[in-house]
Scaffold this motif. Structure first.
Motif, short mmCIF file in Angstrom:
data_model
loop_
_atom_site.label_atom_id
_atom_site.label_comp_id
_atom_site.label_asym_id
_atom_site.label_seq_id
_atom_site.Cartn_x
_atom_site.Cartn_y
_atom_site.Cartn_z
N GLU A 1 51.63 88.86 59.25
CA GLU A 1 53.07 88.83 58.91
C GLU A 1 53.66 87.45 59.12
OE1 GLU A 1 56.02 91.60 60.17
OE2 GLU A 1 54.56 93.24 60.18
N ARG B 1 52.45 85.06 56.49
CA ARG B 1 53.09 85.35 55.20
C ARG B 1 54.48 84.70 55.16
NH1 ARG B 1 53.49 90.91 55.40
NH2 ARG B 1 51.23 90.97 55.20
N GLU B 2 55.22 84.86 56.26
CA GLU B 2 56.56 84.27 56.33
C GLU B 2 56.47 82.73 56.36
OE1 GLU B 2 59.19 85.86 55.80
OE2 GLU B 2 60.55 84.16 56.13
N ARG C 1 54.17 80.89 54.95
CA ARG C 1 53.89 80.42 53.58
C ARG C 1 55.16 80.48 52.73
NH1 ARG C 1 49.11 83.17 54.56
NH2 ARG C 1 47.33 81.75 54.74
N ARG C 2 55.96 81.53 52.94
CA ARG C 2 57.18 81.70 52.16
C ARG C 2 58.16 80.54 52.45
NH1 ARG C 2 62.03 84.00 51.71
NH2 ARG C 2 62.30 84.31 53.94
N GLN C 3 58.23 80.15 53.69
CA GLN C 3 59.23 79.15 54.07
C GLN C 3 58.73 77.71 54.06
OE1 GLN C 3 61.38 81.95 57.34
NE2 GLN C 3 61.92 79.79 57.32
N GLY D 1 55.60 76.80 52.54
CA GLY D 1 54.65 76.55 51.46
C GLY D 1 53.23 76.88 51.87
N THR D 2 52.75 76.16 52.88
CA THR D 2 51.39 76.40 53.40
C THR D 2 51.41 76.26 54.92
OG1 THR D 2 50.81 74.06 53.34
CG2 THR D 2 50.33 75.35 51.34
N CYS E 1 63.98 84.61 59.96
CA CYS E 1 63.83 83.30 59.33
C CYS E 1 63.19 82.34 60.35
CB CYS E 1 65.23 82.82 58.93
SG CYS E 1 65.20 81.42 57.87
#
Ligand code: MN3
Length: 206
Positions: A104, A107-108, A110-112, A114-115, A144
């Motif tokens: 989890e 995943r977050e 990467r979302r915020q 990029g990598t 966040c």
């Protein structure tokens, strides 16, 4: 962790040499047995001399030091923070190579960012930016992810499980092995991060 007076220096959750070759055994002895122990001894002494404080938890002392009598504010903030921040730091590391799934959180990330590599670069930049002594934290602010720094033994104001990870960038955390090369220490610290522990904190977030 024990949250109320009297505070106790529990053993590390791994052997002193468990983080070798990235963080050396001698540093871990000094850091845990002397630096953290001093904050514990100091806070216990303050609490003995000021019994009215004994009803407060460590977290309450950290959050509400401003409401204490003036002469207690700085020593309580420094020593309570010194205990909390060090316990958090030691619990956030583990033997290198240990599997530590954090689906989890990544995943977050990467979302915020990029990598994960971008995240590491941002975190390292923040850790290099701390002037003098302090910490860098990964926090979850309502889910966040944010990277924040704190000076000395200050702890970012937190709510429940919002603190995910910290790195101690005081020189005592790395000077014996890495001398003045904080960047090399940060790279080595990334090899011993317990991402699974950060994931547990992320899942408990408020
Ligand atoms: Mn330290």
């Amino acid at each position: 962790m024990n949250r109320y007076f009297p505070f106790v220096n529990f053993p590390l959750p791994y052997a002193y040499n468990a983080l070798e070759p990235f963080i050396d055994e001698e540093t871990m002895h000094l850091h845990h047995d002397r630096h953290l122990q001093t904050y514990i001894d100091n806070l216990n002494q303050i609490m003995e001399e000021n019994p009215a404080l004994q009803k407060y938890s460590l977290e309450q002392l950290i959050c509400s030091w401003r409401s204490l009598p003036c002469h207690l504010q700085t020593p309580v903030r420094n020593n309570a923070g010194g205990i909390f921040n060090h316990r958090f730091y030691f619990e956030s590391m583990q033997e290198p190579g240990t599997p530590c799934p954090a689906p989890e959180l990544f995943r977050e990330m990467r979302r915020q960012f990029g990598t994960p590599e971008n995240f590491r670069a941002e975190f390292k930049k923040a850790a290099l930016s701390v002037f003098g002594s302090g910490y860098v934290w990964l926090i979850s602010d309502r889910g966040c992810l944010k990277i924040v720094t704190s000076a000395n033994q200050n702890t970012p104001v937190f709510h429940g499980g919002s603190l995910l990870l910290n790195i101690d960038v005081w020189e005592h955390a790395y000077y014996l092995k890495h001398y003045n090369m904080r960047a090399a220490y940060i790279d080595d610290w990334f090899r011993v991060v317990n991402w699974n522990r950060a994931e547990e904190r992320f899942q408990m977030r408020c």
